[in-house]
Design a protein around this motif. Structure first.
Motif, PDB file in Angstrom:
ATOM      1  N   VAL A  38       0.620  -0.877  -0.014  1.00  0.00           N
ATOM      2  CA  VAL A  38       0.451  -0.043   0.135  1.00  0.00           C
ATOM      3  C   VAL A  38       0.960   1.315   0.053  1.00  0.00           C
ATOM      4  N   ALA A  39       1.798   1.659   0.356  1.00  0.00           N
ATOM      5  CA  ALA A  39       2.807   2.374   1.107  1.00  0.00           C
ATOM      6  C   ALA A  39       3.966   2.313  -0.434  1.00  0.00           C
ATOM      7  N   ARG A  40       4.092   1.579  -0.512  1.00  0.00           N
ATOM      8  CA  ARG A  40       4.421   2.015  -2.097  1.00  0.00           C
ATOM      9  C   ARG A  40       3.296   2.351  -3.717  1.00  0.00           C
ATOM     10  N   ILE A  41       2.072   2.156  -3.758  1.00  0.00           N
ATOM     11  CA  ILE A  41       1.245   2.528  -4.708  1.00  0.00           C
ATOM     12  C   ILE A  41       0.789   3.672  -3.872  1.00  0.00           C
ATOM     13  N   LEU A  42       0.219   4.244  -2.608  1.00  0.00           N
ATOM     14  CA  LEU A  42      -0.341   4.714  -2.565  1.00  0.00           C
ATOM     15  C   LEU A  42       0.478   6.316  -1.593  1.00  0.00           C
ATOM     16  N   GLY A  43       1.295   5.904  -1.120  1.00  0.00           N
ATOM     17  CA  GLY A  43       2.349   6.562  -0.130  1.00  0.00           C
ATOM     18  C   GLY A  43       2.368   5.960   0.924  1.00  0.00           C
ATOM     19  N   GLU A  44       3.928   6.504   1.501  1.00  0.00           N
ATOM     20  CA  GLU A  44       3.858   6.248   3.151  1.00  0.00           C
ATOM     21  C   GLU A  44       3.503   6.653   4.129  1.00  0.00           C
TER      22      GLU A  44
END
Length: 128
Positions: A38-44
């Motif tokens: 999720v962090a990779r796709i939508l940001g940390e």
């Protein structure tokens, strides 16, 4: 052959996949790789909150499956979510996937089971 029992068992198994992924993997974060994706796709910044929200939505899917309300719409929603999610993950976070490119194969097999249960086996019940 008792199709009602088979479809009920398959529905419980399908719901259990959503339950495990929602509660165990995302809400309780026992599989941090999900939050990493999720962090990779939508940001940390909001990865933890978004991951937990996805987990809650997966638990809602469990309830929807088990109450058998508008089951055809439910099956279409599941298949769409599974396929889209796996394509996005494959394109943007392939290195974080448990089985790499095989994840898409597993997603297709899971989608096929959902389809078979809803659009084949349940039709056998209607016909009998």
């Amino acid at each position: 052959m008792n199709y009602k029992i088979i479809t009920k068992v398959l529905s419980i198994l399908i719901a259990s996949v959503w339950f495990i992924n929602g509660l165990y993997c995302k809400i309780l974060n026992f599989v941090p790789r999900h939050q990493d994706i999720v962090a990779r796709i939508l940001g940390e910044d909001y990865a933890e909150a978004i991951t937990k929200t996805i987990g809650v939505l997966e638990l809602i899917m469990v309830v929807w499956i088990l109450i058998d309300y508008k089951s055809k719409l439910n099956a279409i929603a599941q298949i769409t979510i599974i396929i889209l999610m796996n394509i996005i993950e494959f394109v943007l976070a392939k290195d974080l996937l448990l089985f790499g490119y095989v994840n898409i194969v597993i997603a297709l097999l899971f989608s096929a089971i959902i389809y078979f249960n809803e659009f084949h086996l349940k039709e056998k019940i209607v016909q009998s």
